[in-house]
Structures are given as structure tokens and as C-alpha cells.
Design a protein around this motif. Sequence first.
Motif, PDB file in Angstrom:
ATOM      1  N   LYS A  20     -13.023   0.980  -7.687  1.00  0.00           N
ATOM      2  CA  LYS A  20     -12.526   0.169  -6.307  1.00  0.00           C
ATOM      3  C   LYS A  20     -11.103  -0.154  -6.563  1.00  0.00           C
ATOM      4  O   LYS A  20     -10.080   0.021  -5.944  1.00  0.00           O
ATOM      5  CB  LYS A  20     -13.358  -0.900  -5.946  1.00  0.00           C
ATOM      6  CG  LYS A  20     -13.009  -1.457  -4.651  1.00  0.00           C
ATOM      7  CD  LYS A  20     -14.219  -2.421  -4.047  1.00  0.00           C
ATOM      8  CE  LYS A  20     -14.012  -2.900  -2.854  1.00  0.00           C
ATOM      9  NZ  LYS A  20     -15.160  -3.736  -2.248  1.00  0.00           N
ATOM     10  N   LYS A  24      -7.601   0.853  -4.873  1.00  0.00           N
ATOM     11  CA  LYS A  24      -6.841   0.012  -4.051  1.00  0.00           C
ATOM     12  C   LYS A  24      -5.415  -0.034  -4.661  1.00  0.00           C
ATOM     13  O   LYS A  24      -4.262   0.128  -3.924  1.00  0.00           O
ATOM     14  CB  LYS A  24      -7.305  -1.229  -3.981  1.00  0.00           C
ATOM     15  CG  LYS A  24      -8.378  -1.425  -3.167  1.00  0.00           C
ATOM     16  CD  LYS A  24      -9.066  -2.993  -3.146  1.00  0.00           C
ATOM     17  CE  LYS A  24     -10.022  -3.192  -1.975  1.00  0.00           C
ATOM     18  NZ  LYS A  24     -10.457  -4.547  -1.768  1.00  0.00           N
ATOM     19  N   LEU A 158      -1.715  -6.236  -2.381  1.00  0.00           N
ATOM     20  CA  LEU A 158      -3.243  -6.348  -2.925  1.00  0.00           C
ATOM     21  C   LEU A 158      -3.523  -8.002  -3.176  1.00  0.00           C
ATOM     22  O   LEU A 158      -4.438  -8.218  -3.689  1.00  0.00           O
ATOM     23  CB  LEU A 158      -3.296  -5.490  -4.394  1.00  0.00           C
ATOM     24  CG  LEU A 158      -3.061  -4.198  -4.340  1.00  0.00           C
ATOM     25  CD1 LEU A 158      -2.749  -3.770  -5.579  1.00  0.00           C
ATOM     26  CD2 LEU A 158      -4.435  -3.686  -3.502  1.00  0.00           C
TER      27      LEU A 158
END
Length: 169
Positions: A20, A24, A158
Amino acid sequence: MLQIELNTGPDWQDKIDWQKRSEKAVGAALSISPYGELAQQSFVLEISVKLSNNDEVQQLNAAYRGKDKPTNVLSFPLVPQDLLQSLSNSDDGEVLLGDIIMAHDVCASEAVEKSIAMEDHASHLLVHGVLHLLGYDHETETDALIMEALEVKALQNLGIANPYTDQHI
């Protein structure tokens, strides 16, 4: 469609969801670049990410860059930069953009030195690696400033602090 092929070495086996995290970070790097639309195309845009160890990265660094020492991240682009724009016309079904490999101990020690979480530093290095796959470099001061600005923007997306401020040096 963006696809991350992740190979996680034993040093990276912890409670962090590296798949993950990788997805991202790679997505953030692509989205702030002029090639962001590539992740939305009908073909599969694949990036191989290997979370490895110092020994393997040192061997690759010596073989491909002539530097016999481990480094935090290496990128191996498979599509020349001048062909990136034409990828949107691909009907191959899959395009392998390139490979990124990271050395655990170098990354971990840098994170400690910078007083940041390992997963945030690894995300930064993945963003950095993707930008290399897209043809960005930091060989000159101007190129470094451009690349750093892109990294900061992707990391901001992020929720990761600017790694180039004095607080992280």
C-alpha cells in the motif's frame, strides 16, 4: 492502470503494509509529473519495487554506477524519457516503466539520522526513484532543485513533511 510488483526482503518484514505504501508513493510521484495520465491509461503501467538489503544494493551500485558501496535507492528506467509521452498510444497491454531497489539498513539509518519514521523515509525514496524512472536527475544544481520541488509536492500530497528543511538535516 498502475501496477506495483513488490518483492519484500526479510529485513522489511514488519507491520507496515509496504504494498500500500509503495502504491501511494508511486501514484503521488506520477501525479505531480507531466506523465500522470499514464497511470489512467487502459494498459498496465508496471513498476517493479524490490525492498532489499545493503549487500544486494552495493553489488548493483558497483556494477551499474561504479560505486562500490550501498546506497539508499537505485532506479533502472526501462523506457527512455523521449518515449514517455508516446506511451499513451500503447496497445501492448503492459508497459514496464522500470525497477526500483532499496537497501533496508541504509534507509533505516537515514531515517534515524533525520528523526523521521522509516515508512515516511521509504516513501520519499520511492518518490525519488519514480522521478528517476521518469527521467529526472540531480546531477546539476538546477536539476536537483527541480527534482526536490517535485518530491516535496508529492510528499505533501502523502501528508509527509518536507525532507529538505533544516529540521530534518
